[in-house]
Design a protein around this motif. Structure first.
Motif, short mmCIF file in Angstrom:
data_model
loop_
_atom_site.label_atom_id
_atom_site.label_comp_id
_atom_site.label_asym_id
_atom_site.label_seq_id
_atom_site.Cartn_x
_atom_site.Cartn_y
_atom_site.Cartn_z
N GLY A 162 3.80 1.19 -9.38
CA GLY A 162 2.86 1.53 -8.32
C GLY A 162 1.50 0.91 -8.53
O GLY A 162 0.87 0.43 -7.58
N VAL A 163 1.03 0.88 -9.78
CA VAL A 163 -0.24 0.23 -10.09
C VAL A 163 -0.16 -1.26 -9.80
O VAL A 163 -1.06 -1.85 -9.20
CB VAL A 163 -0.62 0.47 -11.56
N LEU A 164 0.95 -1.87 -10.20
CA LEU A 164 1.14 -3.30 -9.93
C LEU A 164 1.20 -3.57 -8.43
O LEU A 164 0.73 -4.60 -7.94
CB LEU A 164 2.41 -3.80 -10.60
N LEU B 205 5.18 5.25 -5.28
CA LEU B 205 5.56 5.14 -6.69
C LEU B 205 4.61 5.91 -7.60
O LEU B 205 5.02 6.48 -8.60
CB LEU B 205 5.59 3.66 -7.10
N LEU B 206 3.34 5.95 -7.24
CA LEU B 206 2.36 6.66 -8.06
C LEU B 206 2.48 8.18 -7.93
O LEU B 206 2.36 8.91 -8.92
CB LEU B 206 0.94 6.23 -7.70
N ALA C 212 0.83 -1.21 0.00
CA ALA C 212 0.00 0.00 0.00
C ALA C 212 0.87 1.26 0.00
O ALA C 212 0.69 2.15 -0.84
CB ALA C 212 -0.93 -0.01 1.21
N LEU C 213 1.82 1.36 0.92
CA LEU C 213 2.66 2.56 1.00
C LEU C 213 3.61 2.64 -0.18
O LEU C 213 3.86 3.74 -0.72
CB LEU C 213 3.44 2.56 2.31
N GLY C 214 4.15 1.49 -0.59
CA GLY C 214 5.05 1.49 -1.75
C GLY C 214 4.33 1.90 -3.02
O GLY C 214 4.84 2.68 -3.82
#
Length: 278
Positions: free
Chosen positions: A237-239, A225-226, A219-221
């Motif tokens: 981030g989507v992945l 990234l997004l 969740a935080l990663g």
């Protein structure tokens, strides 16, 4: 991953999750303002924490569910009564009667039912928005519950066989004689008396801790990234959020399984304490 790809992902702004995320300060305080005390060389918070409140909330939820499920009992059950009876029957028959035996199981059913749903509800708190913390990812909570089961099944065995008789049954394998007992008795004592509550708690705690750590990481990663990277990294981030949803589904199964295994082993230990010979 190549050095070029690694350089495209800024890491200085991202703080990865760790065990400290599970050490929640008391409600109404931050980690900097919370009162503390020293215990065995560790700094501990002083006050009521979120997991403590969740324990109390789970009791209210479980009581309310079974109260309303049984309040208007009928020969032809309604939906809520049917769910309540099915849940009760699952523990009563599958984890009580089938494991402990039809002669002795009923006196343990209240404890087993309360134990199962207590663990189940507190585990699922980890997936409920606004709570999002599995209570038994705190080791102290899990070990306290295991200690309670340890007291129950040992007290049952001592009451039936007497103190000396019970410990003989737990430490001396049936049909074994001779010098080999000098090796087996300490091993059986260590395994049956000392290790059981540790492994019982560790299994529950470790699964809840690891699962919640994965959820925090994805969740935080994914959020970082997004919102804080450019180029192709937002795709990761989507992945990451996709993985978050998949882990949520997996955690739903693990949380239910851990409640089942904890009560199953407790029933097996009670059955072993009541048995006349091992």
């Amino acid at each position: 991953m190549s050095a070029l790809a690694m350089s495209a992902i800024p890491t200085e702004g991202f703080t990865p999750p760790g065990p400290g995320d599970f050490n929640l300060p008391p409600v109404g305080y931050t980690s900097e303002t919370a009162p503390t005390f020293e215990f065995l060389g560790q700094t501990m918070y002083l006050g009521v924490t979120k997991p403590m409140l969740q324990l109390a909330l789970s009791v209210v939820v479980i009581f309310a569910f079974f109260y309303y499920a049984s309040r208007k009992r009928a020969m032809v059950p309604g939906k809520l009564q049917f769910v309540g009876e099915s849940a009760y029957g699952f523990v009563r028959n599958g984890l009580g009667r089938d494991i402990i035996g039809s002669h002795d199981f009923m006196r343990f059913v209240p404890y087993l039912v309360a134990l199962f749903f207590f663990i189940l509800v507190n585990n699922y708190f980890g997936l409920i928005p606004g709570l999002q913390f599995p209570t038994f990812s705190r080791a102290g909570m899990a070990y306290a519950l295991a200690a309670l089961s340890w007291v129950v099944y040992n007290a049952v065995g001592i009451r039936k066989h007497g103190f000396a008789g019970y410990f003989k049954l737990q430490t001396v394998p049936g049909g074994v004689k001779g010098p080999v007992l000098a090796l087996l008795v300490p091993l059986e004592f260590f395994s049956n008396i000392l290790v059981r509550p540790v492994t019982l708690a560790l299994r529950l705690f470790a699964n809840m801790f690891a699962g919640h750590m994965l959820l925090i990481l994805f969740a935080l990663g994914g959020e970082y990234l997004l919102l804080h990277t450019s180029g192709f990294t937002p795709v990761a981030g989507v992945l990451s959020f996709v993985m978050f949803m998949m882990v949520c589904v997996l955690e739903m199964l693990v949380m239910a399984l851990q409640a089942y295994v904890f009560v199953l082993l407790t029933s097996m230990y009670i059955s072993g304490a009541l048995a006349d010979e091992h």
